[in-house]
Design an enzyme around this catalytic site. Structure first.
Site, mmCIF file in Angstrom:
data_model
loop_
_atom_site.group_PDB
_atom_site.id
_atom_site.type_symbol
_atom_site.label_atom_id
_atom_site.label_comp_id
_atom_site.label_asym_id
_atom_site.label_seq_id
_atom_site.Cartn_x
_atom_site.Cartn_y
_atom_site.Cartn_z
ATOM 1 N N LYS A 257 1.022 -1.281 -0.092
ATOM 2 C CA LYS A 257 -0.113 -0.152 -0.042
ATOM 3 C C LYS A 257 0.994 1.122 -0.106
ATOM 4 O O LYS A 257 1.875 0.963 0.261
ATOM 5 C CB LYS A 257 -0.850 0.016 1.013
ATOM 6 C CG LYS A 257 -2.017 -1.018 1.171
ATOM 7 C CD LYS A 257 -2.993 -0.847 2.307
ATOM 8 C CE LYS A 257 -4.071 -2.200 2.246
ATOM 9 N NZ LYS A 257 -5.110 -1.728 3.197
ATOM 10 N N TYR B 279 -12.616 -2.215 -4.041
ATOM 11 C CA TYR B 279 -13.133 -2.194 -2.421
ATOM 12 C C TYR B 279 -14.648 -2.138 -2.456
ATOM 13 O O TYR B 279 -15.168 -1.916 -1.466
ATOM 14 C CB TYR B 279 -12.415 -1.348 -1.648
ATOM 15 C CG TYR B 279 -11.215 -1.587 -0.963
ATOM 16 C CD1 TYR B 279 -10.867 -2.661 -0.241
ATOM 17 C CD2 TYR B 279 -10.018 -0.854 -1.510
ATOM 18 C CE1 TYR B 279 -9.502 -2.907 0.228
ATOM 19 C CE2 TYR B 279 -8.545 -1.174 -0.931
ATOM 20 C CZ TYR B 279 -8.551 -2.202 -0.244
ATOM 21 O OH TYR B 279 -7.400 -2.485 0.311
ATOM 22 N N ASN C 67 -2.330 0.352 6.605
ATOM 23 C CA ASN C 67 -1.519 -0.822 7.173
ATOM 24 C C ASN C 67 -0.739 -1.586 6.392
ATOM 25 O O ASN C 67 -0.715 -2.655 6.451
ATOM 26 C CB ASN C 67 -2.897 -1.778 7.695
ATOM 27 C CG ASN C 67 -3.967 -2.100 6.875
ATOM 28 O OD1 ASN C 67 -3.737 -1.718 5.753
ATOM 29 N ND2 ASN C 67 -4.945 -2.613 7.257
ATOM 30 N N HIS D 127 -2.165 -5.617 1.627
ATOM 31 C CA HIS D 127 -3.548 -5.933 1.429
ATOM 32 C C HIS D 127 -3.387 -7.561 0.938
ATOM 33 O O HIS D 127 -2.271 -7.778 -0.007
ATOM 34 C CB HIS D 127 -4.260 -5.610 0.136
ATOM 35 C CG HIS D 127 -5.499 -5.967 -0.376
ATOM 36 N ND1 HIS D 127 -6.664 -6.161 0.533
ATOM 37 C CD2 HIS D 127 -5.678 -7.174 -1.230
ATOM 38 C CE1 HIS D 127 -7.497 -6.983 -0.165
ATOM 39 N NE2 HIS D 127 -6.779 -7.634 -1.373
ATOM 40 N N GLU E 296 -9.915 -10.751 -7.507
ATOM 41 C CA GLU E 296 -8.751 -9.717 -7.222
ATOM 42 C C GLU E 296 -7.815 -9.677 -8.225
ATOM 43 O O GLU E 296 -7.196 -8.816 -8.824
ATOM 44 C CB GLU E 296 -8.379 -9.628 -5.771
ATOM 45 C CG GLU E 296 -9.692 -8.997 -4.748
ATOM 46 C CD GLU E 296 -9.003 -9.216 -3.400
ATOM 47 O OE1 GLU E 296 -7.884 -9.472 -3.034
ATOM 48 O OE2 GLU E 296 -9.751 -8.648 -2.711
HETATM 49 P P1 IDP Z 1 -8.058 -6.680 5.290
HETATM 50 O O1 IDP Z 1 -7.278 -5.494 4.505
HETATM 51 O O2 IDP Z 1 -7.286 -7.023 6.514
HETATM 52 O O3 IDP Z 1 -8.489 -7.853 4.437
HETATM 53 P P2 IDP Z 1 -10.672 -5.523 5.218
HETATM 54 O O4 IDP Z 1 -11.668 -5.919 6.055
HETATM 55 O O5 IDP Z 1 -10.890 -6.253 4.003
HETATM 56 O O6 IDP Z 1 -9.252 -6.001 5.852
HETATM 57 O O7 IDP Z 1 -10.649 -4.191 5.168
HETATM 58 C C1 IDP Z 1 -10.040 -3.229 3.705
HETATM 59 C C2 IDP Z 1 -9.295 -2.271 4.563
HETATM 60 O O8 IDP Z 1 -10.131 -1.298 5.221
HETATM 61 C C3 IDP Z 1 -8.313 -2.879 5.650
HETATM 62 O O9 IDP Z 1 -7.057 -3.065 5.263
HETATM 63 C C4 IDP Z 1 -8.069 -1.331 6.392
HETATM 64 O O10 IDP Z 1 -7.048 -0.623 5.734
HETATM 65 C C5 IDP Z 1 -9.592 -0.710 6.007
HETATM 66 N N1 IDP Z 1 -10.365 -0.938 7.218
HETATM 67 C C6 IDP Z 1 -11.112 -1.887 7.675
HETATM 68 N N2 IDP Z 1 -11.834 -1.883 8.564
HETATM 69 C C7 IDP Z 1 -11.498 -0.532 8.851
HETATM 70 C C8 IDP Z 1 -12.077 0.253 10.110
HETATM 71 O O11 IDP Z 1 -12.826 -0.233 10.910
HETATM 72 N N3 IDP Z 1 -11.653 1.636 10.033
HETATM 73 C C9 IDP Z 1 -10.869 1.848 9.060
HETATM 74 N N4 IDP Z 1 -10.297 1.402 8.123
HETATM 75 C C10 IDP Z 1 -10.739 0.201 8.003
#
Ligand code: IDP
Length: 143
Positions: free
Chosen positions: A11, A51, A114, A117, A128
């Site tokens: 990212k 997304y 974070n 992905h 994807e």
């Molecule tokens: P993942 O990346 O661990 O698979 P997902 O649930 O698919 O997590 O969510 C996609 C991305 O959306 C996450 O990597 C994160 O950056 C963001 N995200 C997920 N949940 C939250 C939240 O509660 N607050 C802010 N950002 C979130």
């Protein structure tokens, strides 16, 4: 165990902090092979489509804003149990909850930024990977 492919993204936060090599090294040391890779700066439309499952979530605008804030590496990792293996290497979505030694524990700042992905199921991986790559762009090892 099955040989799988998974979609990985390094990212914008990790790319901007010059962590591409560190992160790729973790995948390679874990036995995952990079069989396709490209650097792109996602458009708003690309990020929204990628997304789409999160469209109704309150964090969606921030997520799209972040994913379009700078270049990313989109890539396909191949190997035994690649989908779960990549998720293990990444650690929990929220870096504060990620296990020590995972990519997110070591390199991520927040749940928004974070670092990486990874597809979360065979169905997501198929969708994807096809979102970013044609079959002809995937180069499995021949040696
Ligand atoms: P993942 O990346 O661990 O698979 P997902 O649930 O698919 O997590 O969510 C996609 C991305 O959306 C996450 O990597 C994160 O950056 C963001 N995200 C997920 N949940 C939250 C939240 O509660 N607050 C802010 N950002 C979130």
């Amino acid at each position: 165990m099955a040989i799988e492919r998974t979609l990985s993204i390094i990212k914008p936060d990790a790319v901007s902090r010059n962590l591409i090599g560190e992160i790729e090294s973790r995948f390679e040391k874990a036995g995952l092979q990079i069989v396709a890779a490209r650097m792109i700066h996602m458009t708003q439309e690309q990020a929204e489509g990628f997304y789409a499952e999160h469209r109704e979530r309150s964090f969606f605008p921030d997520l799209v804003g972040f994913m379009t804030s700078g270049p990313v590496i989109v890539q396909v990792l191949e190997g035994e149990n690649a989908i779960a293996r990549n998720r293990e290497l990444m650690g929990a979505t929220n870096p504060k909850e990620a296990e020590a030694g995972t990519i997110r524990a070591d390199y991520a700042d927040s749940i928004d930024a974070n670092a990486v992905h990874g597809s979360d199921s065979p169905e997501s991986a198929e969708r994807e990977i096809a979102y970013f790559f044609n079959d002809s762009e995937i180069c499995p090892r021949t040696l």
